[in-house]
Design a protein around this motif. Sequence first.
Motif, PDB file in Angstrom:
ATOM      1  N   ALA A 626      14.352  16.054-135.525  1.00  0.00           N
ATOM      2  CA  ALA A 626      15.727  16.977-135.134  1.00  0.00           C
ATOM      3  C   ALA A 626      16.913  15.944-136.067  1.00  0.00           C
ATOM      4  O   ALA A 626      18.130  16.173-136.400  1.00  0.00           O
ATOM      5  N   ILE A 627      16.947  15.075-136.790  1.00  0.00           N
ATOM      6  CA  ILE A 627      17.490  14.483-137.728  1.00  0.00           C
ATOM      7  C   ILE A 627      18.336  15.549-138.841  1.00  0.00           C
ATOM      8  O   ILE A 627      18.832  16.145-139.372  1.00  0.00           O
ATOM      9  N   GLU A 628      16.726  15.520-139.868  1.00  0.00           N
ATOM     10  CA  GLU A 628      16.841  16.978-140.480  1.00  0.00           C
ATOM     11  C   GLU A 628      17.563  17.939-139.736  1.00  0.00           C
ATOM     12  O   GLU A 628      18.328  18.484-141.471  1.00  0.00           O
ATOM     13  N   HIS A 629      17.586  18.772-138.658  1.00  0.00           N
ATOM     14  CA  HIS A 629      18.826  19.619-138.896  1.00  0.00           C
ATOM     15  C   HIS A 629      19.341  19.516-137.657  1.00  0.00           C
ATOM     16  O   HIS A 629      20.191  20.106-137.122  1.00  0.00           O
ATOM     17  N   TYR A 630      19.564  18.626-137.767  1.00  0.00           N
ATOM     18  CA  TYR A 630      21.199  17.811-137.414  1.00  0.00           C
ATOM     19  C   TYR A 630      21.397  17.890-135.393  1.00  0.00           C
ATOM     20  O   TYR A 630      22.372  17.942-135.159  1.00  0.00           O
ATOM     21  N   ARG A 631      20.151  17.504-135.005  1.00  0.00           N
ATOM     22  CA  ARG A 631      19.560  17.560-132.964  1.00  0.00           C
ATOM     23  C   ARG A 631      20.082  16.591-133.311  1.00  0.00           C
ATOM     24  O   ARG A 631      18.691  15.930-132.757  1.00  0.00           O
ATOM     25  N   TYR A 632      20.801  15.688-133.696  1.00  0.00           N
ATOM     26  CA  TYR A 632      21.261  14.177-132.977  1.00  0.00           C
ATOM     27  C   TYR A 632      21.434  13.972-131.300  1.00  0.00           C
ATOM     28  O   TYR A 632      20.133  12.352-131.058  1.00  0.00           O
ATOM     29  N   SER A 633      21.308  14.269-130.939  1.00  0.00           N
ATOM     30  CA  SER A 633      21.539  13.816-129.402  1.00  0.00           C
ATOM     31  C   SER A 633      19.972  14.206-129.343  1.00  0.00           C
ATOM     32  O   SER A 633      19.566  13.365-127.849  1.00  0.00           O
ATOM     33  N   GLU A 634      19.098  14.975-129.489  1.00  0.00           N
ATOM     34  CA  GLU A 634      17.971  15.521-129.210  1.00  0.00           C
ATOM     35  C   GLU A 634      17.577  14.033-129.675  1.00  0.00           C
ATOM     36  O   GLU A 634      15.787  14.105-129.210  1.00  0.00           O
ATOM     37  N   ALA A 635      17.692  13.583-131.290  1.00  0.00           N
ATOM     38  CA  ALA A 635      16.909  12.817-131.523  1.00  0.00           C
ATOM     39  C   ALA A 635      16.824  11.508-130.456  1.00  0.00           C
ATOM     40  O   ALA A 635      15.935  10.743-130.574  1.00  0.00           O
ATOM     41  N   GLU A 636      17.932  11.258-130.116  1.00  0.00           N
ATOM     42  CA  GLU A 636      18.332   9.628-129.589  1.00  0.00           C
ATOM     43  C   GLU A 636      17.152   9.672-127.689  1.00  0.00           C
ATOM     44  O   GLU A 636      17.074   8.813-128.078  1.00  0.00           O
ATOM     45  N   SER A 637      17.594  11.347-127.696  1.00  0.00           N
ATOM     46  CA  SER A 637      16.907  11.856-125.847  1.00  0.00           C
ATOM     47  C   SER A 637      15.373  11.251-126.523  1.00  0.00           C
ATOM     48  O   SER A 637      14.609  10.753-125.892  1.00  0.00           O
ATOM     49  N   LEU A 638      14.184  11.691-127.571  1.00  0.00           N
ATOM     50  CA  LEU A 638      13.242  11.441-127.889  1.00  0.00           C
ATOM     51  C   LEU A 638      12.695   9.780-127.856  1.00  0.00           C
ATOM     52  O   LEU A 638      12.273   9.227-127.642  1.00  0.00           O
ATOM     53  N   ILE A 639      13.767   8.830-128.665  1.00  0.00           N
ATOM     54  CA  ILE A 639      13.683   8.030-129.043  1.00  0.00           C
ATOM     55  C   ILE A 639      13.471   7.222-127.278  1.00  0.00           C
ATOM     56  O   ILE A 639      12.763   6.072-126.852  1.00  0.00           O
ATOM     57  N   TYR A 640      14.768   7.563-127.065  1.00  0.00           N
ATOM     58  CA  TYR A 640      14.705   6.495-125.492  1.00  0.00           C
ATOM     59  C   TYR A 640      13.754   6.836-124.405  1.00  0.00           C
ATOM     60  O   TYR A 640      13.183   6.169-123.907  1.00  0.00           O
ATOM     61  N   GLU A 641      13.211   8.595-124.750  1.00  0.00           N
ATOM     62  CA  GLU A 641      11.971   8.234-123.399  1.00  0.00           C
ATOM     63  C   GLU A 641      11.050   7.825-124.043  1.00  0.00           C
ATOM     64  O   GLU A 641      10.471   6.590-122.737  1.00  0.00           O
ATOM     65  N   PHE A 642      11.009   7.369-125.335  1.00  0.00           N
ATOM     66  CA  PHE A 642       9.610   6.862-125.850  1.00  0.00           C
ATOM     67  C   PHE A 642       9.515   5.693-125.428  1.00  0.00           C
ATOM     68  O   PHE A 642       8.904   4.948-125.259  1.00  0.00           O
ATOM     69  N   PHE A 643      10.298   4.861-126.002  1.00  0.00           N
ATOM     70  CA  PHE A 643      10.891   3.183-125.642  1.00  0.00           C
ATOM     71  C   PHE A 643      11.343   3.096-124.893  1.00  0.00           C
ATOM     72  O   PHE A 643       9.961   1.911-124.508  1.00  0.00           O
ATOM     73  N   TRP A 644      12.200   3.712-123.949  1.00  0.00           N
ATOM     74  CA  TRP A 644      12.370   3.076-122.323  1.00  0.00           C
ATOM     75  C   TRP A 644      11.582   3.168-121.554  1.00  0.00           C
ATOM     76  O   TRP A 644      10.766   2.264-121.231  1.00  0.00           O
ATOM     77  N   ASN A 645      11.055   4.412-121.466  1.00  0.00           N
ATOM     78  CA  ASN A 645       9.794   5.349-120.351  1.00  0.00           C
ATOM     79  C   ASN A 645       8.511   5.153-120.793  1.00  0.00           C
ATOM     80  O   ASN A 645       7.603   4.302-120.211  1.00  0.00           O
ATOM     81  N   ASN A 646       7.964   5.830-121.690  1.00  0.00           N
ATOM     82  CA  ASN A 646       6.455   5.137-122.185  1.00  0.00           C
ATOM     83  C   ASN A 646       5.830   3.924-122.704  1.00  0.00           C
ATOM     84  O   ASN A 646       5.521   3.325-122.074  1.00  0.00           O
ATOM     85  N   PHE A 647       6.693   3.677-123.255  1.00  0.00           N
ATOM     86  CA  PHE A 647       6.677   2.114-124.105  1.00  0.00           C
ATOM     87  C   PHE A 647       7.091   1.086-122.994  1.00  0.00           C
ATOM     88  O   PHE A 647       5.846  -0.623-122.818  1.00  0.00           O
ATOM     89  N   CYS A 648       8.696   1.153-122.813  1.00  0.00           N
ATOM     90  CA  CYS A 648       8.689  -0.593-122.022  1.00  0.00           C
ATOM     91  C   CYS A 648       8.154  -0.465-119.990  1.00  0.00           C
ATOM     92  O   CYS A 648       7.445  -1.175-119.771  1.00  0.00           O
ATOM     93  N   ASP A 649       8.282   0.344-119.875  1.00  0.00           N
ATOM     94  CA  ASP A 649       8.453   1.316-118.139  1.00  0.00           C
ATOM     95  C   ASP A 649       6.318   1.552-118.065  1.00  0.00           C
ATOM     96  O   ASP A 649       6.242   0.694-116.952  1.00  0.00           O
ATOM     97  N   TRP A 650       5.726   1.635-119.217  1.00  0.00           N
ATOM     98  CA  TRP A 650       4.617   1.940-118.573  1.00  0.00           C
ATOM     99  C   TRP A 650       3.909   1.365-119.604  1.00  0.00           C
ATOM    100  O   TRP A 650       2.850   0.539-118.987  1.00  0.00           O
ATOM    101  N   TYR A 651       3.268   1.055-120.721  1.00  0.00           N
ATOM    102  CA  TYR A 651       2.478   0.225-122.137  1.00  0.00           C
ATOM    103  C   TYR A 651       2.966  -1.019-121.502  1.00  0.00           C
ATOM    104  O   TYR A 651       1.203  -1.402-121.140  1.00  0.00           O
TER     105      TYR A 651
END
Length: 875
Positions: A626-651
Amino acid sequence: MELSKRFDFKTVDAKWSKDWEDKNLFHAKADTGKPPYTIVIPPPNVTGILHMGHALNNTLQDIIIRYKRMKGFEALWMPGTDHAGIATQNVVEKALAKEGKKRHDLGREAFLEKLWAWKKQYGDTIINQLKKIGASCDWKRTRFTMDDAYSNAVKEVFVRLYEKDLIYRGTYIINWCPRCHTALSDEEAEHKDTKGHLYHIRYPLKENPDQFIVVATTRPETMLGDTAVAVNPKDERYQNLIGKILILPLVNREIPIITDELVDREFGSGAVKVTPAHDPNDYQMGKRHNLEFINIMHPDGKINEQGGVYNGLDRFVARKKILEDLEAQGLLVKTDDHLHAVGHCYRCDTVVEPYLSKQWFVRMTPLAQPGIEAVKDGRIKFYPERWSKVYLNWMEGIRDWCISRQIWWGHRIPVWYCQDCQMEIVVKDTPAACPKCHSKNLKQDEDVLDTWFSSWLWPFATLGWPQENADLKYFYPTSSLFTASEIIFFWVARMIMAGFEFRGDIPFSDVYIHGTVRDAKGRKMSKSLGNAIDPLEIIEEYGADALRFSLIINSGQDLFISKEKFEIGRNFANKIWNASRLILMNAQTIDPSFKLSAIKNMPDLDLPSKWIISRLYTTIKDVSDAIEHYRYSEAESLIYEFFWNNFCDWYLEIIKNDWANPTTQNIVFKILAESLKIIHPFMPFVTEEIWENIKKSGQSELCIQPWPTVEDNLIDPQAEKNMRILIEHIVSIRNSRAEWEIKPNEELSCQFASSSAAVRNILENNIGLLKSLAKIKDPVILPSLSQTQNVIRNVFEDSENAISLEGVIDVEKEKGRILKQLDEYKKAEQGLADRLANAAFVEKAPAEVVAKDKERLQDLQKKIEKLQQAIKGLI
């Protein structure tokens, strides 16, 4: 080390801004053996203060430069400021005006001293503000478009173009700002649709004053400079009048009736007044027909002596007086409302005047062709791609560029005029004598160059051109350019042309055009509307990371921002901090040499751990793309989903009772470290502070750590799919509990069913997880449900569950409540549907009222569907 209870962003932001700069961590060197990656900052005006557009633009640049630095590139982000000729001179002139003085009272040299003193005092304001948002520029390289070396490059370009006959001086119609007292390029005269009037005026024939031609004009004051009336040669209405003489009203000057193909027979009466000195089309017509050019206006917009009795009146005052006089003489036929595009000065918003003036120009057509070909063949790409069409349309219809400005702040034109033999001398340095007659009586051109004439050299002049050096060879062409759509013509296109002309190559390969920052209502933010949000206030209240993250997560074609939207960034920064603090408090047995790849040798590793590791590397891979192709909002959404949802809320929730396990501690710790790396380009301050507390002894700052390597063999699609099945069931049970207002800690009986043996096996192997996270007791796993009444049923792609309500709620009472609510909702739905079906209501009601009713109807329909599903489970 232990983190403090709360994230003190003010202390952290200041600490790391200083640390990064003091250690010169963002300095880039030529010929390091690494591949270069270069960005040149769109130089903010030296008068500027940080606004949301700056914050967005520079955050986007910082994300990719930090990413590329971590990816192993020699990443140079070249900073600097623009002297901003008209804007800066206006600031100092306003300060002088408070003292009752004008620049001419001081004289050129004393006024320039004032400007340089102002620049010294205030010129670094915007640079210091950019540092506050975390911009990781190579600050020791900071350039200014009027520093000595840069000025040398500007003069070099002027002389080269002049010697190739690509710069010339001539008298033409230009855009003139009566407020700034200077010429403007076509791009600097922004055209705005303006409500005005079309005035129809009688011009009497000399031979028969009772016979008239009616002309239509939006600028009646310019009639004082008319030297002809033109009609189309094919217009049959005027065939018998061609060549005859008219008497110009109010002035009583004799003017001919001429023919010209340029005249639009459909506009007004089909006859047009011709004012060669005050209209670009009339100028061309005047040249074709050898008409007289009469300038009726002073540079300040007041009528001059050519205007007769109107001499000394402001142009708009003169317009009013002229119309009154025409009406008094019976020559004003009618006045129509008329919407037309009117040029305005891009700096002070004054209505510009088409004005006959001697100016310097650049011939643009020869320079444009290589830039057209480079975009067409893909050597330069625009993101989003649609902007390439805008660029090409302008380049293919390009006009010569007026580059002289009648102000004092800027690059003075390097032309001297011999006062004895009138020779024009174009050289970089002040000549000692005239090369033709040897006279020392020389006078330099008074004008300065358009600000953009220096800015178009930015990608290579900042690297030392015209000197050939290691920096220029290594870092040029640059890599990417980040800018706004409004300066595609001012700056982007001209830099491309300059790159080919002076370096023989493209100046950059990618052009990223970001959206405009707007308020929640979609209006562009501006001081005049009172809707601007100050980014420095956001930093003060929420922190720089919150500002950055919130801007990017909300970005798209345009950004619709309200102050509340910055809470998402603040909340995420706090989440990262609190999760890191939890991990540091519990992970006491850390093996510094532990690698996640070690799990390949752990066949009995639990599903959640396999899942979170797979999700980590999937996220790293997707974020990188996403960063390489200038899709920055998408990159942040992916990070947010992983860290907050997958890692914090679940794992972290799953392993909360397993902290004693060293493997669990090392997995969590390693995932945190890798997560901080991918979050860092977006939120550099909070991540750098946490990194300082978890890094190994001797490790460098996070900003120069390597970007995580994707371990493809640890991406486990089956583990991710299996975990999704568990999460679906747990979430559905939690949601059902909330919807039916069942106490959070009350254990529920639940059946799980799937026709797939593999799915049943997943559920059985993770029954403990289901019990603890969904708060269920005695779970039963079957090929199909055995209980389908008095249950809440949740259905998925390959499985379903049924939560028993027996003994949990009063089923009959709950049926009654639902049926009563359902009836109320249906009545409300019918009322809204009837109203929206009424064509008269839809037509007459305000659009926002209709939209709100449609939204309410959709909401009611969703609620009705939900209640109908609920009642099915009770029958």
